[in-house]
Structures are given as C-alpha cells and as structure tokens.
Design an enzyme around this catalytic site. Structure first.
Site, short mmCIF file in Angstrom:
data_model
loop_
_atom_site.label_atom_id
_atom_site.label_comp_id
_atom_site.label_asym_id
_atom_site.label_seq_id
_atom_site.Cartn_x
_atom_site.Cartn_y
_atom_site.Cartn_z
N GLU A 40 -29.37 10.87 52.81
CA GLU A 40 -29.51 12.15 52.62
C GLU A 40 -27.87 12.91 52.30
O GLU A 40 -27.88 14.30 51.74
CB GLU A 40 -30.07 13.02 53.24
CG GLU A 40 -31.28 12.95 53.58
CD GLU A 40 -32.56 13.08 54.36
OE1 GLU A 40 -33.17 14.16 53.74
OE2 GLU A 40 -32.65 13.16 55.16
N GLY A 57 -29.40 15.15 56.04
CA GLY A 57 -28.31 16.12 54.94
C GLY A 57 -27.41 17.05 54.91
O GLY A 57 -27.39 17.43 56.55
N ALA A 83 -27.81 16.22 60.35
CA ALA A 83 -26.91 17.03 59.88
C ALA A 83 -25.47 17.58 59.74
O ALA A 83 -25.50 18.22 60.81
CB ALA A 83 -28.61 18.33 59.18
N ALA A 99 -25.54 17.28 65.07
CA ALA A 99 -25.63 18.15 63.98
C ALA A 99 -24.23 18.74 63.92
O ALA A 99 -23.96 18.86 65.32
CB ALA A 99 -26.90 18.49 63.51
N LYS A 124 -8.26 10.36 72.03
CA LYS A 124 -8.53 9.88 70.82
C LYS A 124 -9.79 9.67 70.48
O LYS A 124 -9.98 8.19 70.57
CB LYS A 124 -7.53 9.85 69.72
CG LYS A 124 -6.08 10.91 69.79
CD LYS A 124 -5.09 9.98 69.01
CE LYS A 124 -4.26 11.33 68.77
NZ LYS A 124 -2.94 11.00 68.03
N ASN A 139 -20.81 19.33 73.85
CA ASN A 139 -21.57 19.81 74.82
C ASN A 139 -21.33 21.97 74.86
O ASN A 139 -20.62 21.89 75.28
CB ASN A 139 -20.78 19.90 76.14
CG ASN A 139 -21.77 19.81 77.88
OD1 ASN A 139 -21.91 21.05 77.97
ND2 ASN A 139 -21.44 19.19 78.71
#
Length: 175
Positions: A40, A57, A83, A99, A124, A139
């Site tokens: 998506e 998405g 997403a 997300a 890193k 977090n």
C-alpha cells in the site's frame, strides 16, 4: 499478482507471486520489487520486499537513489511497515516499523534486545540492519526511539520459504 492501479509500477520492477498492489499511493520503482505481499506504500529503486510482508499505507522504503546510499535496502519475510513509516536500513525477517516511525541509518536508537551484544546501548540504526525479530518504535512515555523484540513470528517467515500456505484455511475455505 494483483495490480489495481497499473500506472504505479515502473518498467523493470519485479512483482513475485502473491503480490497485491492496493489502489492509491502504492508504487514500485524500477529495479525494485517484492516476493509476494501487500503493498500500500512505496518501494523505491533497488529496494526489495520479502514474501508475506506488508507495506502499509503511506509507508516508504528508501532505495539507493532516495537515501540508502550504496546499501541495498531489503525487507525480510513476514515484516510489517505500519502506516506512514519509513525505513532506510535493511530489515531482517519478522520486523515491524511502527506507524509514523522513521528508521534511517543515522537515527539514534535505544536497543532493548535482551541477550543481544548491543542491549541497553544507544546506537545508530544502521548497526541493527538485517537483525530478525525487531520492532522499531517511538516510546510514548519517554519519547525515545527504541528497538525491542517483536511479537511477529520468525518461524512463520521460514515456512513461507518452504512453500507452506499462508492463508487461514478456516477463513478461506470454499465449503
């Protein structure tokens, strides 16, 4: 292979069996591809997505032309890019990028992977490239960027390579 919006696949892209490109922002650039999964989001040039992975998405996988530099970006099997997430490092099997999280090579990450040599260090993100079973997340309580063990199943990813069906047979039976 299911392509619902054909102009979003560039000439030279590879779409493996079981790939579904969803309408909207899904896009696969030249020299990029997938070994089967739900797309998506965007797969940039020279990036490759493993079998059973889901690029949500608005998610983006950076390629060599868009941030990966000379490191080919691959996404392992049974991964989830939620997403609006971004990754610019290779991911191992059964990884999650939460997300709205950006995992770039220079991103500073608190490692919370019990038993791993980098556990409890800040490194890193490039140092975590290719490790299986990692969730990259922000977090909410502390505001720090973390790498923790995922709840996704690494064994499931291996079954994909053995040719086992990934369908839930109760949901997909024709009875």
């Amino acid at each position: 292979v299911r392509i619902t919006d054909q102009h979003k696949v560039r000439l030279g892209a590879y779409l493996g069996e079981g790939t579904t490109l969803m309408p909207g922002a899904s896009y696969v650039n030249f020299n990029a591809g997938t070994d089967g999964g739900m797309i998506e989001g965007r797969i940039s040039s020279s990036a490759f997505v493993g079998k059973g992975s889901d690029v949500g998405g608005g998610a983006s996988i950076l390629g060599t032309l868009s941030g990966g530099n000379d490191i080919p970006i691959s996404i392992g099997r049974n991964c989830l890019l939620e997403a609006n997430s971004v990754t610019g490092i290779p991911l191992g099997d059964a990884c999650i990028v939460a997300a709205a999280t950006q995992v770039l090579a220079s991103s500073r990450v608190k490692v919370l992977l019990t038993g791993h040599p980098l556990d409890d260090k800040v490194v890193k993100a490039a140092e975590l490239a290719g490790i299986n079973g990692v969730t990259f997340r922000r977090n909410d309580q502390y505001g720090r960027f973390e790498a923790v063990r995922t709840t996704r199943n690494i064994e499931f990813a291996r079954k994909l390579d053995d040719g086992e069906s990934i369908l839930n047979h109760d949901l997909h039976s024709h009875n």
